[in-house]
Design an enzyme around this catalytic site. Sequence first.
Site, PDB file in Angstrom:
ATOM      1  CG  HIS A 133      39.414  51.282  19.237  1.00 43.63           C
ATOM      2  ND1 HIS A 133      38.441  52.520  19.587  1.00 43.63           N
ATOM      3  CD2 HIS A 133      40.541  51.842  19.139  1.00 43.63           C
ATOM      4  CE1 HIS A 133      39.345  53.457  19.442  1.00 43.63           C
ATOM      5  NE2 HIS A 133      40.489  53.156  19.078  1.00 43.63           N
ATOM      6  CG  ASP A 210      36.537  48.761  14.415  1.00 41.62           C
ATOM      7  OD1 ASP A 210      36.998  49.278  13.505  1.00 41.62           O
ATOM      8  OD2 ASP A 210      36.731  48.926  15.539  1.00 41.62           O
ATOM      9  CD  GLN A 213      44.428  49.373  13.714  1.00 42.27           C
ATOM     10  OE1 GLN A 213      45.345  49.128  13.041  1.00 42.27           O
ATOM     11  NE2 GLN A 213      44.378  50.650  14.234  1.00 42.27           N
ATOM     12  CE  LYS A 236      42.836  54.097  13.195  1.00 44.30           C
ATOM     13  NZ  LYS A 236      43.566  54.436  14.216  1.00 44.30           N
ATOM     14  CB  CYS A 374      41.225  53.264  22.398  1.00 41.84           C
ATOM     15  SG  CYS A 374      41.572  55.001  22.398  1.00 41.84           S
TER      16      CYS A 374
HETATM   17  C1  LIG Z   1      40.189  48.930  15.778  1.00 40.82           C
HETATM   18  C2  LIG Z   1      39.867  50.360  15.865  1.00 40.82           C
HETATM   19  N1  LIG Z   1      38.536  50.868  15.708  1.00 40.82           N
HETATM   20  C3  LIG Z   1      38.181  52.099  15.723  1.00 40.82           C
HETATM   21  C4  LIG Z   1      39.128  53.285  15.655  1.00 40.82           C
HETATM   22  C5  LIG Z   1      38.642  54.546  15.797  1.00 40.82           C
HETATM   23  O1  LIG Z   1      39.259  55.114  14.660  1.00 40.82           O
HETATM   24  P1  LIG Z   1      38.802  56.717  14.557  1.00 40.82           P
HETATM   25  O2  LIG Z   1      39.639  57.293  15.588  1.00 40.82           O
HETATM   26  O3  LIG Z   1      39.711  57.137  13.087  1.00 40.82           O
HETATM   27  O4  LIG Z   1      37.278  56.779  14.405  1.00 40.82           O
HETATM   28  C6  LIG Z   1      40.397  52.768  15.869  1.00 40.82           C
HETATM   29  C7  LIG Z   1      41.500  53.874  15.952  1.00 40.82           C
HETATM   30  O5  LIG Z   1      42.650  53.527  16.269  1.00 40.82           O
HETATM   31  C8  LIG Z   1      40.706  51.422  15.539  1.00 40.82           C
HETATM   32  O6  LIG Z   1      42.076  50.955  15.694  1.00 40.82           O
END
Ligand SMILES: Cc1ncc(COP(=O)(O)O)c(C=O)c1O
Length: 416
Positions: A133, A210, A213, A236, A374
């Site tokens: 992401h 990270d 998900q 999430k 993203c």
């Molecule tokens: C794999 C992953 N990393 C990071 C993020 C960013 O999360 P947040 O926008 O809640 O900070 C997301 C959000 O879709 C994600 O799916």
Amino acid sequence: MSARPAAVRSAPLDVARVRADFPILATQVHGHPLVYLDSAASAQRPWAVIRAVDDYETHAHANVHRGVHALSQAATAAFEGARERVRRFINAASVREVIFTRGTTEGINLVAQAYARPRFRPGDEILISALEHHANIVPWQMVCEQTGCTLKVAPINRRGELEYEEYLRLLSPRTRLVGIAHVSNALGTVLPLARLIEAAHAHGAVVLVDGAQAIPHAQVDVRALQADFYTFSAHKVYGPTGIGVLYGREALLEAMPPWQGGGDMILTVSFEKTTFNELPYKFEAGTPNISGAVGLAAALDYVEGLGLEAIAAHEAQLLRLATAELAALPGIELIGTAAHKAAVLSFTLQGVHAHDLGTILDAEGVAVRTGHHCAMPVMTFFGVPATARASFACYNSESDVAALLAALKRAREVFG
Ligand SMILES: Cc1ncc(COP(=O)(O)O)c(C=O)c1O
């Protein structure tokens, strides 16, 4: 998924009962019952979370940590209780290792700015994967700009799996940090974290995971994984927006300077010298999102009540069904066909832009995400501008999959 087996083997989900826990699922969209297949972007909240936040706001709100009065103490107890709830959920050794953030994005930026930036030099390398992401790409690019270190990217294959041998080849004594997703948001790929972390550690690199998900789909045990940092967002996992967690090993956090200055993160302040608070407060400048933490704790209670194993098994069944049904539809191409996937199904419909497809599905009450998710480099790799993504959660049912299929057939008629 690399996860701690749930302590108690949970019963299969009673989806009708689960659905009754989520008031928003009674919504009608364009005259159709809502079919919510966008939980990877943000999951819906059960009554348990809505009520916990409401109860806090109604009966217990004040600022935390600094007050002697009853409400401030109630708020502090709720906030610190939430931290302990998170600690137990991810099996951190201490609440000192649990930092509240705004979400995954802030957790990664915190590590980038407070761990990497002061340490890394030209010649040092940060290794990420090609399925990250943007939140796990851009903060490292910024650190590279700031320090002169280099970003390396481990490739993926056409199924959307990390090329493990290439990952190993890119690791070297120059690798100072590996930033890796637990589960890909665009493709659903589950990464073999234990192996990846072990190999990174063998080269002396620290690993940031990270977990955005992964956290709704598996009981994550940060100690079993041996993650150095693990970050996720509450929204999430059926909690509120604007709150998340960064787990960090205490020795690493202890050695890091604060990244933001202000109230709560200090012990003493004078114009000559400021001393910093202990962990975890050193990294929590300013008034935190107290009701968010309360909601997150309620969300973790909720998912543990259902059973992470039961949730994962239910979602895996929906993913299998949806994958088989969509693969059989002419014109549909599945993007991301890894052997090990979680709850995400990305696809394109030949000749139709994902946004147009999403609009048609929306008209039928079916909410999917369309766009680059993203993860623009993933789209570039697969040679598509965008995909449609259906993602599954504990409240989805086989009839949601049927509704998706019917809406897709309708879209194929519309676009001829
Ligand atoms: C794999 C992953 N990393 C990071 C993020 C960013 O999360 P947040 O926008 O809640 O900070 C997301 C959000 O879709 C994600 O799916």
